[in-house]
Design an enzyme around this catalytic site. Sequence first.
Site, PDB file in Angstrom:
ATOM      1  N   GLY A  89       7.159  14.076  -0.389  1.00 56.86           N
ATOM      2  CA  GLY A  89       7.337  12.659  -0.415  1.00 56.86           C
ATOM      3  C   GLY A  89       5.912  12.178   0.280  1.00 56.86           C
ATOM      4  N   SER A  97       3.033  10.688  -0.639  1.00 57.28           N
ATOM      5  CA  SER A  97       2.031   9.679  -0.983  1.00 57.28           C
ATOM      6  C   SER A  97       2.227   8.352  -0.886  1.00 57.28           C
ATOM      7  CB  SER A  97       2.173   9.819  -2.725  1.00 57.28           C
ATOM      8  OG  SER A  97       3.395   9.449  -3.170  1.00 57.28           O
ATOM      9  N   GLY A 146       4.250   5.313   1.954  1.00 61.81           N
ATOM     10  CA  GLY A 146       5.041   5.033   3.119  1.00 61.81           C
ATOM     11  C   GLY A 146       5.150   5.884   4.379  1.00 61.81           C
ATOM     12  N   TYR A 147       6.359   6.295   4.782  1.00 59.75           N
ATOM     13  CA  TYR A 147       6.505   7.183   6.070  1.00 59.75           C
ATOM     14  C   TYR A 147       6.038   8.519   5.693  1.00 59.75           C
ATOM     15  CZ  TYR A 147       9.104   3.764   8.843  1.00 59.75           C
ATOM     16  OH  TYR A 147       9.308   2.645   9.740  1.00 59.75           O
ATOM     17  N   LEU A 185      11.560  12.221   0.729  1.00 57.52           N
ATOM     18  CA  LEU A 185      11.612  11.702  -0.545  1.00 57.52           C
ATOM     19  C   LEU A 185      12.498  10.244  -0.665  1.00 57.52           C
ATOM     20  CD1 LEU A 185      12.418  15.084  -2.159  1.00 57.52           C
ATOM     21  CD2 LEU A 185      10.239  13.773  -2.243  1.00 57.52           C
ATOM     22  N   ALA A 186      12.239   9.429  -1.373  1.00 53.55           N
ATOM     23  CA  ALA A 186      12.934   8.148  -1.569  1.00 53.55           C
ATOM     24  C   ALA A 186      13.069   8.114  -3.227  1.00 53.55           C
ATOM     25  CB  ALA A 186      12.455   6.976  -0.855  1.00 53.55           C
ATOM     26  N   TYR A 246      23.482  -1.564   4.007  1.00 52.22           N
ATOM     27  CA  TYR A 246      23.087  -0.280   4.088  1.00 52.22           C
ATOM     28  C   TYR A 246      23.715   0.826   4.579  1.00 52.22           C
ATOM     29  CZ  TYR A 246      19.135   3.011   4.509  1.00 52.22           C
ATOM     30  OH  TYR A 246      18.409   4.188   4.188  1.00 52.22           O
ATOM     31  N   LYS A 295      23.203   8.814   3.755  1.00 57.26           N
ATOM     32  CA  LYS A 295      22.231   9.288   4.886  1.00 57.26           C
ATOM     33  C   LYS A 295      23.595   9.956   5.614  1.00 57.26           C
ATOM     34  CE  LYS A 295      18.216   7.457   4.259  1.00 57.26           C
ATOM     35  NZ  LYS A 295      17.104   8.461   3.804  1.00 57.26           N
ATOM     36  N   VAL A 325       8.009  -2.298   5.316  1.00 60.45           N
ATOM     37  CA  VAL A 325       7.903  -2.697   3.817  1.00 60.45           C
ATOM     38  C   VAL A 325       7.375  -1.225   2.872  1.00 60.45           C
ATOM     39  CG1 VAL A 325       7.076  -4.354   1.975  1.00 60.45           C
ATOM     40  CG2 VAL A 325       7.381  -4.979   4.499  1.00 60.45           C
TER      41      VAL A 325
HETATM   42  P1  NAD Z   1       8.263   5.498  -0.351  1.00 60.32           P
HETATM   43  O1  NAD Z   1       8.868   4.889  -1.650  1.00 60.32           O
HETATM   44  O2  NAD Z   1       7.013   4.850   0.231  1.00 60.32           O
HETATM   45  O3  NAD Z   1       7.841   7.118  -0.630  1.00 60.32           O
HETATM   46  C1  NAD Z   1       8.631   7.810  -1.226  1.00 60.32           C
HETATM   47  C2  NAD Z   1       8.106   9.193  -1.476  1.00 60.32           C
HETATM   48  O4  NAD Z   1       8.764  10.012  -2.349  1.00 60.32           O
HETATM   49  C3  NAD Z   1       6.704   9.015  -2.543  1.00 60.32           C
HETATM   50  O5  NAD Z   1       5.704   9.970  -2.024  1.00 60.32           O
HETATM   51  C4  NAD Z   1       7.224   9.301  -4.127  1.00 60.32           C
HETATM   52  O6  NAD Z   1       6.168  10.012  -4.792  1.00 60.32           O
HETATM   53  C5  NAD Z   1       8.109  10.633  -3.421  1.00 60.32           C
HETATM   54  N1  NAD Z   1       9.134  10.953  -4.463  1.00 60.32           N
HETATM   55  C6  NAD Z   1      10.044  10.334  -5.033  1.00 60.32           C
HETATM   56  N2  NAD Z   1      10.849  10.870  -6.035  1.00 60.32           N
HETATM   57  C7  NAD Z   1      10.027  11.979  -5.920  1.00 60.32           C
HETATM   58  C8  NAD Z   1      10.381  13.316  -6.663  1.00 60.32           C
HETATM   59  N3  NAD Z   1      11.442  13.222  -7.682  1.00 60.32           N
HETATM   60  N4  NAD Z   1       9.643  14.175  -6.676  1.00 60.32           N
HETATM   61  C9  NAD Z   1       8.574  14.306  -5.601  1.00 60.32           C
HETATM   62  N5  NAD Z   1       8.262  13.287  -4.951  1.00 60.32           N
HETATM   63  C10 NAD Z   1       9.160  12.170  -5.139  1.00 60.32           C
HETATM   64  O7  NAD Z   1       9.567   5.645   0.594  1.00 60.32           O
HETATM   65  P2  NAD Z   1       9.455   5.316   2.055  1.00 60.32           P
HETATM   66  O8  NAD Z   1      10.332   4.037   2.366  1.00 60.32           O
HETATM   67  O9  NAD Z   1       8.485   5.991   3.149  1.00 60.32           O
HETATM   68  O10 NAD Z   1      10.890   6.434   2.510  1.00 60.32           O
HETATM   69  C11 NAD Z   1      10.934   7.724   2.847  1.00 60.32           C
HETATM   70  C12 NAD Z   1      11.886   7.943   3.806  1.00 60.32           C
HETATM   71  O11 NAD Z   1      12.094   7.109   5.015  1.00 60.32           O
HETATM   72  C13 NAD Z   1      13.647   7.627   3.082  1.00 60.32           C
HETATM   73  O12 NAD Z   1      14.235   8.942   3.432  1.00 60.32           O
HETATM   74  C14 NAD Z   1      13.964   6.429   3.501  1.00 60.32           C
HETATM   75  O13 NAD Z   1      15.362   6.220   3.684  1.00 60.32           O
HETATM   76  C15 NAD Z   1      13.331   6.562   5.035  1.00 60.32           C
HETATM   77  N6  NAD Z   1      13.060   5.420   5.750  1.00 60.32           N
HETATM   78  C16 NAD Z   1      12.610   4.303   5.225  1.00 60.32           C
HETATM   79  C17 NAD Z   1      12.281   3.148   5.887  1.00 60.32           C
HETATM   80  C18 NAD Z   1      12.159   1.805   5.440  1.00 60.32           C
HETATM   81  O14 NAD Z   1      12.177   0.494   5.899  1.00 60.32           O
HETATM   82  N7  NAD Z   1      11.123   1.993   4.376  1.00 60.32           N
HETATM   83  C19 NAD Z   1      13.127   2.985   7.252  1.00 60.32           C
HETATM   84  C20 NAD Z   1      13.765   4.062   7.863  1.00 60.32           C
HETATM   85  C21 NAD Z   1      13.849   5.375   7.147  1.00 60.32           C
END
Ligand code: NAD
Length: 394
Positions: A49, A51, A53-54, A140-141, A236, A245, A275
């Site tokens: 994952g 590309s 966010g986190y 991954l999300a 959530y 989770k 975001v």
């Molecule tokens: P995001 O949507 O920014 O990124 C998701 C990533 O997963 C991308 O790189 C996407 O290409 C990849 N992905 C999705 N489906 C895929 C697949 N089938 N195969 C390969 N890659 C795939 O998401 P995010 O918000 O950065 O979330 C990442 C993690 O962080 C999650 O577990 C989320 O629950 C956790 N998190 C997010 C937040 C928040 O506020 N955004 C807060 C705390 C924890």
Amino acid sequence: MIVKPRIRGFICTTAHPHGCAAHVNQQIDYVAANSDVAKGAFGNVLVLGCSGGYGLASRIVAGFGCGAKTLGVSFEKSPTESKTASAGWYNNKAFEARAEQQGLYAKTLDGDAFSDAMRDQVMDTIKADLGQIDLVVYSLASPVRQHPKTDELHRSAIKPLGEVLEIKTVHVEKGEVSNVALEPATEQEIADTVTVMGGEDWEYWIDALLANDLLAPNAKTVAYTYIGSELTWPIYWEGTLGKAKADLDRASGEIQRKLQAIEGDARVAVLKAIVSQASAAIPVVPLYAALLFQVMKEQGSHEECIEHIDRLFTSQLQIGATMRLDDAGRIRVDDLELAEVVQTEVKRRWPLVDTDNLPELGDLAGFREDFLKIFGFGIQGVDYDAEVDPQRID
Ligand code: NAD
């Protein structure tokens, strides 16, 4: 073509190639100038994952903070002559270009990380290029997962449990605050959400790496979670996503046990609300985030995604760090979001906020800016009136 944002609900269907690249470069510059993470803290890092966010922030801190070789996996859409790619596709290109300039190994595999075919491809790439992995970041999300053993397609649902939830929310584009009634999930929807966003896939990845002897001695793995405050718990932590989770926590224990053989470590890390493409889709979260950002900005404790992940690596993950763990053994870096001084103020504002006073009490403008930035819009120094080739980031 001239690329403008085209927003449909909580997603933007266009992405700006130069804007996405500039956004990635800003984050790399931040890490290069500010990170205290040790060079060499991790040698080879796999980011699932990678590309956006986190996950992207983790890859940036690993690569440009630790100097790690990074292998990333993501599921993104390539551009055509007449259509822009998804933002993550441009982000990957920008990361790779910058890494290449600095002589840093960076390879990205684009495809379904839930599939055995992608796992095999990753194993082959590690064998050929890296030897063993020191850190696996699971970020991954996804709203769907095709199960690799049954081929069944599971869809997650973002819903409360038990009964209809009446709760405040905001229409991000219109800025209107209203009450929504959210229907509770069925047993099937709960089970499907756990299948998509729970810990099984993380376990499959670690099983495959162990079976192929591709984890280095003392290797670590971290998967990201969100808990948040009482205000968002009904949708959530106490809803379908919370069930998934909780399953990630279960998987963490299983993986921890399996990693004993190599004296490794598996942790769930609890991160703050930001975001992202994933979080913008969750009802209630944009309103909570707007209030939270405003309060944290006023109090001087707000962190951008890259700052937050840099703090995770520097203060919790690198060797010698004393991890801040909760009773369940999770790493907590959501301490600033959950600080009493922050939450008391957010909770004070929550019952008061309405459409008229939202600009005062909350930072919806900041939420919208962050949302557009994910797709490469609103980045300083980018000429949004210029013709661009959607197949190039430069
Ligand atoms: P995001 O949507 O920014 O990124 C998701 C990533 O997963 C991308 O790189 C996407 O290409 C990849 N992905 C999705 N489906 C895929 C697949 N089938 N195969 C390969 N890659 C795939 O998401 P995010 O918000 O950065 O979330 C990442 C993690 O962080 C999650 O577990 C989320 O629950 C956790 N998190 C997010 C937040 C928040 O506020 N955004 C807060 C705390 C924890």
